[in-house]
Structure formats: structure tokens, C-alpha cells
Motif scaffolding. Structure first.
Motif, PDB file in Angstrom:
ATOM      1  N   UNK A  36      -7.724   5.182   2.739  1.00  0.00           N
ATOM      2  CA  UNK A  36      -8.632   5.752   1.736  1.00  0.00           C
ATOM      3  C   UNK A  36      -7.893   6.051   0.432  1.00  0.00           C
ATOM      4  N   UNK A  37      -6.663   6.525   0.547  1.00  0.00           N
ATOM      5  CA  UNK A  37      -5.854   6.814  -0.632  1.00  0.00           C
ATOM      6  C   UNK A  37      -5.595   5.530  -1.413  1.00  0.00           C
ATOM      7  N   UNK A  38      -5.232   4.457  -0.713  1.00  0.00           N
ATOM      8  CA  UNK A  38      -5.019   3.167  -1.380  1.00  0.00           C
ATOM      9  C   UNK A  38      -6.314   2.701  -2.037  1.00  0.00           C
ATOM     10  N   UNK A  39      -7.424   2.828  -1.323  1.00  0.00           N
ATOM     11  CA  UNK A  39      -8.716   2.427  -1.877  1.00  0.00           C
ATOM     12  C   UNK A  39      -9.097   3.213  -3.115  1.00  0.00           C
ATOM     13  N   UNK A  40      -8.794   4.510  -3.114  1.00  0.00           N
ATOM     14  CA  UNK A  40      -9.144   5.324  -4.283  1.00  0.00           C
ATOM     15  C   UNK A  40      -8.334   4.937  -5.508  1.00  0.00           C
ATOM     16  N   UNK A  41      -7.087   4.517  -5.291  1.00  0.00           N
ATOM     17  CA  UNK A  41      -6.267   4.077  -6.430  1.00  0.00           C
ATOM     18  C   UNK A  41      -6.907   2.856  -7.082  1.00  0.00           C
ATOM     19  N   UNK A  42      -7.379   1.929  -6.274  1.00  0.00           N
ATOM     20  CA  UNK A  42      -8.024   0.742  -6.829  1.00  0.00           C
ATOM     21  C   UNK A  42      -9.410   1.055  -7.385  1.00  0.00           C
ATOM     22  N   UNK A  43     -10.111   2.001  -6.782  1.00  0.00           N
ATOM     23  CA  UNK A  43     -11.445   2.361  -7.266  1.00  0.00           C
ATOM     24  C   UNK A  43     -11.379   2.993  -8.653  1.00  0.00           C
ATOM     25  N   UNK A  44     -10.367   3.821  -8.880  1.00  0.00           N
ATOM     26  CA  UNK A  44     -10.227   4.477 -10.182  1.00  0.00           C
ATOM     27  C   UNK A  44      -9.415   3.656 -11.166  1.00  0.00           C
ATOM     28  N   UNK A  45      -8.754   2.623 -10.676  1.00  0.00           N
ATOM     29  CA  UNK A  45      -7.991   1.740 -11.550  1.00  0.00           C
ATOM     30  C   UNK A  45      -6.521   2.104 -11.606  1.00  0.00           C
ATOM     31  N   UNK A  46      -5.723   1.091 -11.750  1.00  0.00           N
ATOM     32  CA  UNK A  46      -4.278   1.270 -11.882  1.00  0.00           C
ATOM     33  C   UNK A  46      -3.951   1.081 -13.352  1.00  0.00           C
ATOM     34  N   UNK A  47      -3.850   2.199 -14.062  1.00  0.00           N
ATOM     35  CA  UNK A  47      -3.679   2.096 -15.508  1.00  0.00           C
ATOM     36  C   UNK A  47      -2.444   2.821 -16.035  1.00  0.00           C
ATOM     37  N   UNK A  48      -1.754   3.554 -15.172  1.00  0.00           N
ATOM     38  CA  UNK A  48      -0.570   4.274 -15.649  1.00  0.00           C
ATOM     39  C   UNK A  48       0.521   4.233 -14.586  1.00  0.00           C
ATOM     40  N   UNK A  49       1.689   4.705 -14.962  1.00  0.00           N
ATOM     41  CA  UNK A  49       2.799   4.704 -14.004  1.00  0.00           C
ATOM     42  C   UNK A  49       2.518   5.653 -12.839  1.00  0.00           C
ATOM     43  N   UNK A  50       1.778   6.713 -13.095  1.00  0.00           N
ATOM     44  CA  UNK A  50       1.406   7.630 -12.022  1.00  0.00           C
ATOM     45  C   UNK A  50       0.526   6.959 -10.981  1.00  0.00           C
ATOM     46  N   UNK A  51      -0.349   6.054 -11.431  1.00  0.00           N
ATOM     47  CA  UNK A  51      -1.191   5.307 -10.500  1.00  0.00           C
ATOM     48  C   UNK A  51      -0.347   4.410  -9.608  1.00  0.00           C
ATOM     49  N   UNK A  52       0.665   3.796 -10.187  1.00  0.00           N
ATOM     50  CA  UNK A  52       1.554   2.945  -9.402  1.00  0.00           C
ATOM     51  C   UNK A  52       2.339   3.771  -8.386  1.00  0.00           C
ATOM     52  N   UNK A  53       2.754   4.969  -8.779  1.00  0.00           N
ATOM     53  CA  UNK A  53       3.466   5.846  -7.846  1.00  0.00           C
ATOM     54  C   UNK A  53       2.553   6.264  -6.690  1.00  0.00           C
ATOM     55  N   UNK A  54       1.297   6.563  -7.012  1.00  0.00           N
ATOM     56  CA  UNK A  54       0.325   6.900  -5.961  1.00  0.00           C
ATOM     57  C   UNK A  54       0.151   5.726  -4.996  1.00  0.00           C
ATOM     58  N   UNK A  55       0.044   4.542  -5.543  1.00  0.00           N
ATOM     59  CA  UNK A  55      -0.125   3.350  -4.721  1.00  0.00           C
ATOM     60  C   UNK A  55       1.101   3.111  -3.845  1.00  0.00           C
ATOM     61  N   UNK A  56       2.277   3.291  -4.402  1.00  0.00           N
ATOM     62  CA  UNK A  56       3.517   3.125  -3.623  1.00  0.00           C
ATOM     63  C   UNK A  56       3.605   4.165  -2.509  1.00  0.00           C
ATOM     64  N   UNK A  57       3.241   5.399  -2.798  1.00  0.00           N
ATOM     65  CA  UNK A  57       3.296   6.459  -1.788  1.00  0.00           C
ATOM     66  C   UNK A  57       2.326   6.174  -0.646  1.00  0.00           C
ATOM     67  N   UNK A  58       1.115   5.790  -0.978  1.00  0.00           N
ATOM     68  CA  UNK A  58       0.118   5.499   0.052  1.00  0.00           C
ATOM     69  C   UNK A  58       0.509   4.282   0.877  1.00  0.00           C
ATOM     70  N   UNK A  59       1.072   3.282   0.227  1.00  0.00           N
ATOM     71  CA  UNK A  59       1.507   2.086   0.940  1.00  0.00           C
ATOM     72  C   UNK A  59       2.682   2.397   1.860  1.00  0.00           C
ATOM     73  N   UNK A  60       3.612   3.220   1.393  1.00  0.00           N
ATOM     74  CA  UNK A  60       4.747   3.618   2.235  1.00  0.00           C
ATOM     75  C   UNK A  60       4.263   4.388   3.461  1.00  0.00           C
ATOM     76  N   UNK A  61       3.259   5.229   3.281  1.00  0.00           N
ATOM     77  CA  UNK A  61       2.687   5.986   4.390  1.00  0.00           C
ATOM     78  C   UNK A  61       2.054   5.033   5.412  1.00  0.00           C
ATOM     79  N   UNK A  62       1.337   4.030   4.929  1.00  0.00           N
ATOM     80  CA  UNK A  62       0.718   3.045   5.810  1.00  0.00           C
ATOM     81  C   UNK A  62       1.771   2.250   6.569  1.00  0.00           C
ATOM     82  N   UNK A  63       2.823   1.836   5.881  1.00  0.00           N
ATOM     83  CA  UNK A  63       3.905   1.085   6.532  1.00  0.00           C
ATOM     84  C   UNK A  63       4.580   1.951   7.601  1.00  0.00           C
ATOM     85  N   UNK A  64       4.779   3.229   7.310  1.00  0.00           N
ATOM     86  CA  UNK A  64       5.385   4.131   8.290  1.00  0.00           C
ATOM     87  C   UNK A  64       4.491   4.287   9.518  1.00  0.00           C
ATOM     88  N   UNK A  65       3.185   4.355   9.322  1.00  0.00           N
ATOM     89  CA  UNK A  65       2.264   4.457  10.457  1.00  0.00           C
ATOM     90  C   UNK A  65       2.289   3.197  11.308  1.00  0.00           C
TER      91      UNK A  65
END
Length: 75
Positions: A36-65
């Protein structure tokens, strides 16, 4: 004192399969949350470096799971 293999110890649980691990509430909840976190990043758009950090954090969490259910470590 216990001797021998830990799997032979009284009360030891057998190592569960990946499917059994994925059906646990903890894993399902965390995996749903990171997807859901990854989906929300794409739903709101990736427009800043903070968005990329959010996407990286959520992806790392998914990979860890995913790694948690695919690795076989003794508990």
C-alpha cells in the motif's frame, strides 16, 4: 542439559514452509502495508527526492519481507 539436534528437543516446532510463513498474520499485515505504501507513492506521484526515498524505504521493506519467508534460519 539437552543433547543432540535442536529439532529433536522436546517441544521443538518443525521448520515451517514458506507458504505457512506467508499465511501468518504478521507477514500478511506487513506485506500489505508496504505494498500500500508503494502504491500510495505512485498514486500521489514521484516528483521530489523525498518521494524517491519513500519508494526506496517501502521497497526495502517488501524485499525484507520476501527474504524472511525464503530464508531458512533457525529460531
Amino acid at each position: 542439559m539437552l543433547e543432540g539436534n535442536a529439532k529433536e528437543a522436546v517441544g521443538a516446532r518443525p521448520v515451517s514452509s514458506a507458504v505457512a510463513k506467508m499465511l501468518r498474520v504478521e507477514w500478511l499485515g506487513q506485506t500489505t502495508a508496504c505494498i500500500c505504501w508503494i502504491g500510495s507513492v505512485f498514486a500521489y506521484g514521484v516528483s521530489s527526492s523525498g518521494d524517491w526515498l519513500q519508494l526506496c524505504a517501502a521497497t526495502a521493506w517488501l524485499v525484507a519481507n520476501i527474504a524472511a519467508v525464503t530464508t531458512d534460519k533457525a529460531v
